[in-house]
Design an enzyme around this catalytic site. Structure first.
Site, PDB file in Angstrom:
ATOM      1  N   CYS A  48       0.826  -1.199   0.000  1.00  0.00           N
ATOM      2  CA  CYS A  48       0.000   0.000   0.000  1.00  0.00           C
ATOM      3  C   CYS A  48       0.872   1.267   0.000  1.00  0.00           C
ATOM      4  O   CYS A  48       1.476   1.587  -1.015  1.00  0.00           O
ATOM      5  CB  CYS A  48      -0.974  -0.071   1.170  1.00  0.00           C
ATOM      6  SG  CYS A  48      -2.416   0.943   0.930  1.00  0.00           S
ATOM      7  N   GLU A  79      -0.905  -8.393   5.767  1.00  0.00           N
ATOM      8  CA  GLU A  79      -0.589  -8.557   7.200  1.00  0.00           C
ATOM      9  C   GLU A  79      -1.828  -8.423   8.077  1.00  0.00           C
ATOM     10  O   GLU A  79      -1.768  -8.725   9.269  1.00  0.00           O
ATOM     11  CB  GLU A  79       0.489  -7.532   7.621  1.00  0.00           C
ATOM     12  CG  GLU A  79       0.005  -6.106   7.837  1.00  0.00           C
ATOM     13  CD  GLU A  79      -0.320  -5.357   6.546  1.00  0.00           C
ATOM     14  OE1 GLU A  79      -0.194  -5.933   5.449  1.00  0.00           O
ATOM     15  OE2 GLU A  79      -0.719  -4.185   6.645  1.00  0.00           O
ATOM     16  N   HIS A 126      -3.601  -5.219   2.070  1.00  0.00           N
ATOM     17  CA  HIS A 126      -2.831  -5.453   3.302  1.00  0.00           C
ATOM     18  C   HIS A 126      -2.803  -6.927   3.721  1.00  0.00           C
ATOM     19  O   HIS A 126      -3.648  -7.342   4.526  1.00  0.00           O
ATOM     20  CB  HIS A 126      -3.440  -4.632   4.442  1.00  0.00           C
ATOM     21  CG  HIS A 126      -3.139  -3.183   4.358  1.00  0.00           C
ATOM     22  ND1 HIS A 126      -2.096  -2.587   5.023  1.00  0.00           N
ATOM     23  CD2 HIS A 126      -3.736  -2.205   3.647  1.00  0.00           C
ATOM     24  CE1 HIS A 126      -2.065  -1.299   4.739  1.00  0.00           C
ATOM     25  NE2 HIS A 126      -3.052  -1.047   3.912  1.00  0.00           N
TER      26      HIS A 126
END
Ligand code: GLN
Length: 205
Positions: free
Chosen positions: A86, A185, A183
């Site tokens: 990002c 994570e 994302h």
């Protein structure tokens, strides 16, 4: 020799990426560690680096200020694997504009030959999740978490498109450099972090 992975810890979701990289190292049963890195000296010691999501203008300005931007550019150009998530992908790119405010002047690494649009899917309240796929790197389904996400409107001839969503390019790769708009994570799926750890391990050996 043990693999030394880093997560750039200037601003953004550093801890989530440390946990995902740790889980990937364990799952792959690789001899490696992951640390948060910020200074040029710390950055100089890593074999591969995640640049996390957050706010690209802040990450860029502070990295410029503490000298991180210069060494990052040198190391990535010399072949260090990097996963830009990002805001991290925004930092890697050559050309950036914002969907609403248009052209913006912000420090960039100028490495990935992509035309990038910040906040391409809207602002914070338009954040969303959707199934995406990264077939060419062996990840057929993945839960994409998009938060004020960018997209890519055009890529240079040697940049590989890894994924699209609603006609917009959301993941790219060029040799040692990977950029994703979502994302990984923030999900429990560590496939993309595993892919990155593996890539770093392969390129190091
Ligand atoms: N829109 C942010 C930026 O331009 C990136 C958002 C994110 O990293 N989740 O920096």
């Amino acid at each position: 020799m043990s693999l030394n992975l880093g997560v750039l810890s200037i601003q953004g979701d550093v801890n989530e990426n440390i946990l995902s990289i740790k889980a990937a190292i364990d799952a792959l049963d690789i001899d490696g560690t992951v640390t948060s890195v910020r200074t040029p000296d710390e950055i100089s010691k890593v074999d591969g680096l995640v640049i996390p999501g957050g706010e690209s203008t802040t990450i860029g300005q502070l990295s410029l200020f503490n000298g991180a931007l210069k060494i990052l550019k040198e190391k990535i150009e010399q072949g260090m694997p990097v996963l830009g998530i990002c805001a991290g992908m925004i930092l890697l790119s050559k050309t950036v504009k914002d969907k609403v405010v248009g052209k913006i002047d912000q420090p960039l690494l100028n490495i990935l030959d992509i035309k990038l649009e910040r906040n391409s899917f809207g602002r914070q309240r338009e954040s969303f999740e959707s199934d995406i796929s990264l077939n060419s790197i062996g990840i057929p389904t993945f839960n994409g978490v998009f938060i004020r996400a960018p997209s890519i409107s055009d890529v240079g001839s040697d940049v590989e498109i890894l994924s699209k969503f609603n006609g917009k390019i959301i993941a790219v790769k060029k040799n040692n450099v990977i950029g994703v708009a979502f994302h990984p994570e923030l999900t429990s799926d560590i496939s993309l972090h595993k892919y990155f750890v593996n890539l770093t391990n392969t390129l190091k050996n």
